[in-house]
Write an enzyme that holds these catalytic residues in place. Structure first.
Site, PDB file in Angstrom:
ATOM      1  N   ASP A  83       0.828  -1.202   0.000  1.00 43.55           N
ATOM      2  CA  ASP A  83       0.000   0.000   0.000  1.00 43.55           C
ATOM      3  C   ASP A  83       0.866   1.256   0.000  1.00 43.55           C
ATOM      4  O   ASP A  83       2.048   1.216   0.322  1.00 43.55           O
ATOM      5  CB  ASP A  83      -0.921   0.014   1.226  1.00 43.55           C
ATOM      6  CG  ASP A  83      -0.159  -0.007   2.542  1.00 43.55           C
ATOM      7  OD1 ASP A  83       0.762  -0.838   2.669  1.00 43.55           O
ATOM      8  OD2 ASP A  83      -0.448   0.823   3.430  1.00 43.55           O
ATOM      9  N   GLU A 177       0.019  -1.194   5.647  1.00 39.88           N
ATOM     10  CA  GLU A 177       1.023  -0.769   6.621  1.00 39.88           C
ATOM     11  C   GLU A 177       0.835   0.700   6.979  1.00 39.88           C
ATOM     12  O   GLU A 177       1.017   1.100   8.118  1.00 39.88           O
ATOM     13  CB  GLU A 177       2.429  -0.991   6.050  1.00 39.88           C
ATOM     14  CG  GLU A 177       3.561  -0.838   7.054  1.00 39.88           C
ATOM     15  CD  GLU A 177       4.156   0.568   7.105  1.00 39.88           C
ATOM     16  OE1 GLU A 177       4.994   0.815   7.972  1.00 39.88           O
ATOM     17  OE2 GLU A 177       3.771   1.432   6.272  1.00 39.88           O
TER      18      GLU A 177
HETATM   19 ZN    ZN Z   1       6.633   2.357   4.221  1.00 41.37          ZN
END
Ligand code: ZN
Length: 419
Positions: A83, A177
């Site tokens: 992401d 994340e």
């Molecule tokens: Zn990162």
């Protein structure tokens, strides 16, 4: 583009896919582009004959690279996240590979007001002659962390083509994340390395093996609402009490006044708030565990003081643990993780500098789960912004570093084969 090394071509391919994490979403992963990139990686891993390739329903991609014969050391995990940050637009990324950098101020076709120059970004001066990669100025680049993804993918492809000594590698590409959920749905039994590295750090020749100790405090204040015209001696305004607590936070211990190894108190949210009730979230950060405890105690002390000054009020503090400094886990669980990381740099004639991370990483939570996981540079700079940049040369350098790391683990833990 065809004259670029494979790792850079991969990178340019991956950044074109919108994988912006969505903090409002209740799905896993939080955005469909992460699944799309995961499918591409799964197919590419199968094409380069990686073993045990698996793309699960949460979007995580797993694969294994078997060890060379005679390797007796730990299984090494490599982690990067699919992401990108929601802090800047990440759709329709149009990367630009610039001519060799000459130290000048760069401009952007999609935003004539935007500039990237060495005065505000002195790291550029370490990249004279590099082919810098930026976005067109309307989006982030996505180097955080598609640089890490591209480097790991190229490593797997190259290792599977050559018989070089290496440890057993477990690859894991995580999702979300950037919204703090990178490890939430990680299948630890499937991943299961003894030690790991995230390839998610900015800069060049840097290792990040320290994070804050982090806690989140919810302060709830009960006051007393009375008609304001007849409130003398009766009203206790919860909003005033909240602001009095905020005012006690020392000026020099706030995020906007701290850097390096200094911790802080940060009033993250205030509200809902009215006269009778106010609620706020304060996050506290400190590199030392004792320092974090002292900050939590300090907030409790302020709460008690304010309560005592306003009889009839209630000020409570609830503490939520967020993550611990990964330094302690890394050094206690397996000090070789850092030693071999330094050896790998030394073998390339460079020195790794160790910098603390002023935030959380997937590695902090993996380290807490017993997998010591420092974070290694991927070459990028100015993350989470439309000015984000990396360079063809940095991508190649990070890849060369990972190969050196694998060679050093193999040299340290290999046994000469007899035939
Ligand atoms: Zn990162």
């Amino acid at each position: 583009m065809n004259d670029l090394p494979s790792v850079a071509q991969r990178f340019l391919h991956y950044v074109a896919i919108d994988t912006t994490a969505n903090p409002e979403s209740s799905t896993v992963p939080s955005s469909p582009g992460q699944l799309e990139l995961g499918r591409i990686l799964r197919d590419e891993l199968i094409a380069v004959a990686a073993s045990e390739v698996h793309h699960d329903s949460n979007g995580y991609v797993y694969a294994t690279v078997p060890a060379s014969p005679g390797y007796q050391g730990p299984v090494i995990g490599l982690v990067a996240h699919l992401d990108t940050s929601p802090d800047a637009p990440g759709n329709s990324v149009r990367p630009i590979v610039r001519p060799p950098y000459d130290g000048s101020v760069l401009t952007f076709p999609a935003d004539s007001y935007l500039t990237l120059g060495p005065r505000e970004h002195p790291a550029l001066l370490d990249h004279i002659g590099h082919r810098l990669i930026t976005s067109d100025g309307s989006t982030l680049l996505g180097s955080d962390d598609k640089a890490g993804v591209a480097i790991v993918m190229q490593l797997v492809a190259d290792l599977n083509r050559s018989p070089t000594p290496r440890p057993e590698l477990r690859i894991c590409f995580t999702v979300d994340e950037e919204i703090g959920k990178g490890i939430d749905y990680l299948d630890v039994d499937r991943f299961d390395p003894q030690v790991a590295y995230t390839i998610d750090g900015s800069g060049r020749d840097v290792i990040y093996a320290e994070t804050f100790n982090a806690a989140s405090l919810v302060v709830r204040i009960n006051g007393r609402a009375v008609h304001p015209g007849y409130a003398k001696g009766l009203m206790i305004n919860a909003i005033q009490l909240a602001s009095s607590l905020v005012g006690r936070i020392p000026l020099r211990e706030r995020p906007e006044t701290t850097s390096g190894r200094a911790g802080y108190y940060h009033v993250h949210t205030l509200g809902p708030a009215d006269v009778s009730h106010a609620e706020m979230r304060i996050i506290v950060r400190d590199f030392e565990r004792g320092g974090l405890e002292a900050r939590i105690d300090q907030v409790r002390t302020w709460a008690t003081e304010i309560e005592a000054l306003h009889p009839g009020s209630q000020v409570s503090v609830a503490v939520m643990h967020e993550y611990s400094n990964m330094r302690d886990a890394i050094t206690h669980l397996d000090p070789r993780v850092m030693e071999v990381a330094q050896e790998a740099a030394h073998a390339m004639g460079v020195r790794l500098t160790s910098e603390p991370v002023r935030g959380g990483t997937d590695g902090a939570r993996l380290s807490e789960r017993g997998i010591p996981t420092p974070n290694i540079f991927n070459g990028g700079h100015d993350y989470h912004s439309v000015l984000e940049w990396n360079s063809v040369e940095n991508l190649e350098h990070s890849l060369a570093y990972l190969k050196s790391l694998m060679a050093c683990w193999a040299a340290r833990c290999g046994r000469p084969t007899t035939n």
